[in-house]
Write a protein that holds these residues in place. Structure first.
Motif, PDB file in Angstrom:
ATOM      1  N   GLU A  83      34.668  48.011  41.041  1.00 55.21           N
ATOM      2  CA  GLU A  83      35.558  49.084  41.583  1.00 55.21           C
ATOM      3  C   GLU A  83      37.132  48.679  41.540  1.00 55.21           C
ATOM      4  O   GLU A  83      38.061  49.622  41.627  1.00 55.21           O
ATOM      5  N   LEU A  84      37.586  47.588  41.646  1.00 50.68           N
ATOM      6  CA  LEU A  84      38.917  47.001  41.496  1.00 50.68           C
ATOM      7  C   LEU A  84      39.615  47.390  40.462  1.00 50.68           C
ATOM      8  O   LEU A  84      40.792  47.496  40.466  1.00 50.68           O
ATOM      9  N   GLU A  85      38.989  47.849  39.367  1.00 48.44           N
ATOM     10  CA  GLU A  85      39.584  48.232  38.190  1.00 48.44           C
ATOM     11  C   GLU A  85      40.712  49.680  38.477  1.00 48.44           C
ATOM     12  O   GLU A  85      41.435  49.969  37.703  1.00 48.44           O
ATOM     13  N   LEU A  86      39.965  50.302  39.450  1.00 46.82           N
ATOM     14  CA  LEU A  86      40.872  51.430  39.872  1.00 46.82           C
ATOM     15  C   LEU A  86      42.365  51.206  40.061  1.00 46.82           C
ATOM     16  O   LEU A  86      43.093  52.127  40.048  1.00 46.82           O
ATOM     17  N   LEU A  87      42.697  49.960  40.580  1.00 46.88           N
ATOM     18  CA  LEU A  87      44.088  49.718  40.988  1.00 46.88           C
ATOM     19  C   LEU A  87      44.912  49.237  39.704  1.00 46.88           C
ATOM     20  O   LEU A  87      45.449  48.085  39.831  1.00 46.88           O
ATOM     21  N   GLN A  88      45.137  50.340  38.962  1.00 42.60           N
ATOM     22  CA  GLN A  88      45.780  50.054  37.692  1.00 42.60           C
ATOM     23  C   GLN A  88      47.313  49.921  37.941  1.00 42.60           C
ATOM     24  O   GLN A  88      48.205  49.606  36.954  1.00 42.60           O
ATOM     25  N   SER A  89      47.811  50.235  39.032  1.00 35.01           N
ATOM     26  CA  SER A  89      49.276  49.845  39.180  1.00 35.01           C
ATOM     27  C   SER A  89      49.457  48.556  40.087  1.00 35.01           C
ATOM     28  O   SER A  89      50.719  48.082  40.143  1.00 35.01           O
ATOM     29  N   LEU A  90      48.639  47.785  40.068  1.00 34.57           N
ATOM     30  CA  LEU A  90      48.691  46.424  40.874  1.00 34.57           C
ATOM     31  C   LEU A  90      49.667  45.507  39.836  1.00 34.57           C
ATOM     32  O   LEU A  90      49.247  45.446  38.641  1.00 34.57           O
ATOM     33  N   GLN A  91      50.450  44.881  40.514  1.00 39.54           N
ATOM     34  CA  GLN A  91      51.574  44.045  39.807  1.00 39.54           C
ATOM     35  C   GLN A  91      51.378  42.844  40.688  1.00 39.54           C
ATOM     36  O   GLN A  91      51.467  41.789  39.764  1.00 39.54           O
ATOM     37  N   ILE A  92      50.987  42.647  41.465  1.00 37.73           N
ATOM     38  CA  ILE A  92      50.657  41.164  42.099  1.00 37.73           C
ATOM     39  C   ILE A  92      49.310  41.196  42.818  1.00 37.73           C
ATOM     40  O   ILE A  92      48.747  42.048  43.847  1.00 37.73           O
ATOM     41  N   LEU A  93      48.574  40.042  42.560  1.00 41.15           N
ATOM     42  CA  LEU A  93      47.355  39.789  42.922  1.00 41.15           C
ATOM     43  C   LEU A  93      46.976  38.416  43.446  1.00 41.15           C
ATOM     44  O   LEU A  93      47.359  37.339  42.629  1.00 41.15           O
ATOM     45  N   ALA A  94      46.567  38.271  44.755  1.00 43.83           N
ATOM     46  CA  ALA A  94      46.805  36.863  45.273  1.00 43.83           C
ATOM     47  C   ALA A  94      45.520  36.560  45.626  1.00 43.83           C
ATOM     48  O   ALA A  94      44.622  37.107  46.460  1.00 43.83           O
ATOM     49  N   LEU A  95      44.521  35.458  44.756  1.00 46.35           N
ATOM     50  CA  LEU A  95      43.150  35.099  45.046  1.00 46.35           C
ATOM     51  C   LEU A  95      43.037  33.699  45.382  1.00 46.35           C
ATOM     52  O   LEU A  95      42.109  32.988  45.432  1.00 46.35           O
ATOM     53  N   ASP A  96      44.353  33.195  45.665  1.00 50.08           N
ATOM     54  CA  ASP A  96      44.496  31.682  45.956  1.00 50.08           C
ATOM     55  C   ASP A  96      43.516  31.269  47.123  1.00 50.08           C
ATOM     56  O   ASP A  96      43.504  32.126  48.124  1.00 50.08           O
ATOM     57  N   PHE A  97      43.051  30.151  47.299  1.00 50.59           N
ATOM     58  CA  PHE A  97      42.352  29.596  48.562  1.00 50.59           C
ATOM     59  C   PHE A  97      41.077  30.360  48.801  1.00 50.59           C
ATOM     60  O   PHE A  97      40.813  30.825  49.806  1.00 50.59           O
ATOM     61  N   ASN A  98      40.340  30.585  47.867  1.00 47.28           N
ATOM     62  CA  ASN A  98      38.942  31.251  47.910  1.00 47.28           C
ATOM     63  C   ASN A  98      37.847  30.398  47.461  1.00 47.28           C
ATOM     64  O   ASN A  98      38.070  29.035  47.475  1.00 47.28           O
ATOM     65  N   ASN A  99      36.931  30.940  46.973  1.00 48.34           N
ATOM     66  CA  ASN A  99      35.779  29.867  46.531  1.00 48.34           C
ATOM     67  C   ASN A  99      35.017  30.285  45.099  1.00 48.34           C
ATOM     68  O   ASN A  99      34.281  30.192  44.768  1.00 48.34           O
ATOM     69  N   PHE A 100      36.277  30.897  44.144  1.00 46.42           N
ATOM     70  CA  PHE A 100      35.911  31.535  42.987  1.00 46.42           C
ATOM     71  C   PHE A 100      35.478  30.357  42.028  1.00 46.42           C
ATOM     72  O   PHE A 100      36.364  29.567  41.766  1.00 46.42           O
ATOM     73  N   LYS A 101      34.466  30.482  41.409  1.00 46.20           N
ATOM     74  CA  LYS A 101      34.082  29.370  40.430  1.00 46.20           C
ATOM     75  C   LYS A 101      34.360  29.858  38.993  1.00 46.20           C
ATOM     76  O   LYS A 101      34.433  29.289  38.083  1.00 46.20           O
ATOM     77  N   VAL A 102      34.211  31.278  38.989  1.00 40.57           N
ATOM     78  CA  VAL A 102      34.534  31.814  37.861  1.00 40.57           C
ATOM     79  C   VAL A 102      35.406  33.216  38.310  1.00 40.57           C
ATOM     80  O   VAL A 102      35.303  33.821  39.037  1.00 40.57           O
ATOM     81  N   LEU A 103      36.194  33.171  37.198  1.00 46.88           N
ATOM     82  CA  LEU A 103      37.433  34.423  37.433  1.00 46.88           C
ATOM     83  C   LEU A 103      36.661  35.736  36.860  1.00 46.88           C
ATOM     84  O   LEU A 103      36.311  35.798  36.038  1.00 46.88           O
ATOM     85  N   PRO A 104      36.484  36.623  38.164  1.00 41.85           N
ATOM     86  CA  PRO A 104      35.973  38.120  37.864  1.00 41.85           C
ATOM     87  C   PRO A 104      36.630  38.574  36.725  1.00 41.85           C
ATOM     88  O   PRO A 104      37.615  38.864  36.572  1.00 41.85           O
ATOM     89  N   GLN A 105      35.494  39.161  35.959  1.00 40.52           N
ATOM     90  CA  GLN A 105      36.034  39.818  34.563  1.00 40.52           C
ATOM     91  C   GLN A 105      37.276  41.136  35.036  1.00 40.52           C
ATOM     92  O   GLN A 105      37.934  41.453  34.237  1.00 40.52           O
ATOM     93  N   VAL A 106      36.781  41.752  36.080  1.00 40.20           N
ATOM     94  CA  VAL A 106      37.697  43.065  36.552  1.00 40.20           C
ATOM     95  C   VAL A 106      39.083  42.675  36.786  1.00 40.20           C
ATOM     96  O   VAL A 106      39.926  43.424  36.469  1.00 40.20           O
ATOM     97  N   VAL A 107      39.339  41.337  36.984  1.00 39.23           N
ATOM     98  CA  VAL A 107      40.852  41.016  37.147  1.00 39.23           C
ATOM     99  C   VAL A 107      41.462  41.135  35.819  1.00 39.23           C
ATOM    100  O   VAL A 107      42.800  41.561  35.649  1.00 39.23           O
TER     101      VAL A 107
END
Length: 284
Positions: free
Chosen positions: A70-94
């Protein structure tokens, strides 16, 4: 105790829990920004996806390892901060957020980036520092509008030759990697403003005089035997920079020593002239 409660709440994304996390936020914030940093999130609050005009979303310092489609709905997004998490794979939705200009992915567990990242044609700043990259993902070289790249603190040993295709790149930060040689591809990028290769294993630096756009080069904490030569006005940070001159080559030092010896020998043979007496001059 408070942190434990937050952790439990974040793990169970019920409506009540989301109200706790988002407060009374029912409508699009005036500044079009949502900051959920340091909330101990384990799941992304779906309610945020209702703010379709959101421009800035900060999810730093949580326990996230996935994101909903559902994150794909945010099509106006210009800045996304995902740092300091536990991602092993970048989610395709990004990779579907095509208006992104700044993406923070540092301090995760990433080893590679998906090819679909190339869809982010507007991306200008990318932070991937402090992950597990052993090489710079080639897909990064397809981000043609990229201006700033932070890839430090990764076990990267070399940079791909394709990097020179990033004609808009102005600063590259590679501090704390495993470089043992200065990346030759950077010599083919005279448009760079900043080069940071601090804390590597580089022993020799080539001349950077031809890089007319260069403003700053950081090369401190390398076992180097020379400082990079730069054009006038370029700031160097490292050994033998402006504050401490670069040591002379052995041949130059030996030549100076020989000259000093020769001068001393000449002086030893010189007989000092006796001063002329003023009485003698008065008698003439």
């Amino acid at each position: 105790m408070g942190n434990i409660i937050k952790g439990i709440i974040a793990f169970i994304p019920s409506k009540t829990c989301q109200n706790y996390l988002l407060g009374e936020l029912e409508e699009m914030p005036v500044d079009k920004m949502v900051d959920l940093s340091s909330k101990h999130l384990r799941r992304f609050p779906l309610r945020v996806c209702a703010f379709t005009e959101l421009v800035k979303l900060y999810l730093s310092d949580n326990n996230l390892n996935t994101l909903p489609p559902e994150l794909e709905l945010l099509q106006s997004l210009q800045i996304l901060a995902l740092d300091f998490n536990n991602f092993k794979v970048l989610p395709q939705v990004v990779c579907t957020l095509k208006q992104l200009s700044i993406l923070y992915l540092g301090n995760n567990r990433l080893r590679d980036l998906p090819p679909e990242l190339c869809f982010l044609k507007n991306l200008q700043t990318l932070w991937i520092e402090s992950n597990y990259f052993t090489h710079l993902p080639v897909v990064v070289c397809e981000l043609t509008l990229l201006k700033t790249l932070h890839a430090g603190s990764n076990p990267i040993r070399q940079l791909p030759n394709e990097l020179k295709n990033l004609k808009e790149l102005r600063s590259i930060w590679m501090s704390g990697t495993l470089l043992t040689e200065f990346p030759l591809v950077l010599l083919e990028m005279p448009f760079l403003d900043v080069i940071d290769v601090d804390r590597n294993g580089i022993r020799f630096f080539p001349s950077l005089v031809h890089m007319q756009s260069l403003k700053l080069v950081i090369y401190d904490h390398n076992p180097c035997q020379n400082a990079p030569k730069v054009a006038k006005g370029v700031r160097r940070v490292g050994r033998w920079s402006e504050e401490s001159p670069e040591p002379k080559k052995r041949s130059e030092a030996e030549a100076e020593l020989e000259n000093a010896k020769d001068n001393k020998e000449v002086c030893d043979f010189c007989v000092p002239l006796q001063p002329v007496s003023s009485n003698f001059l008065s008698r003439q």
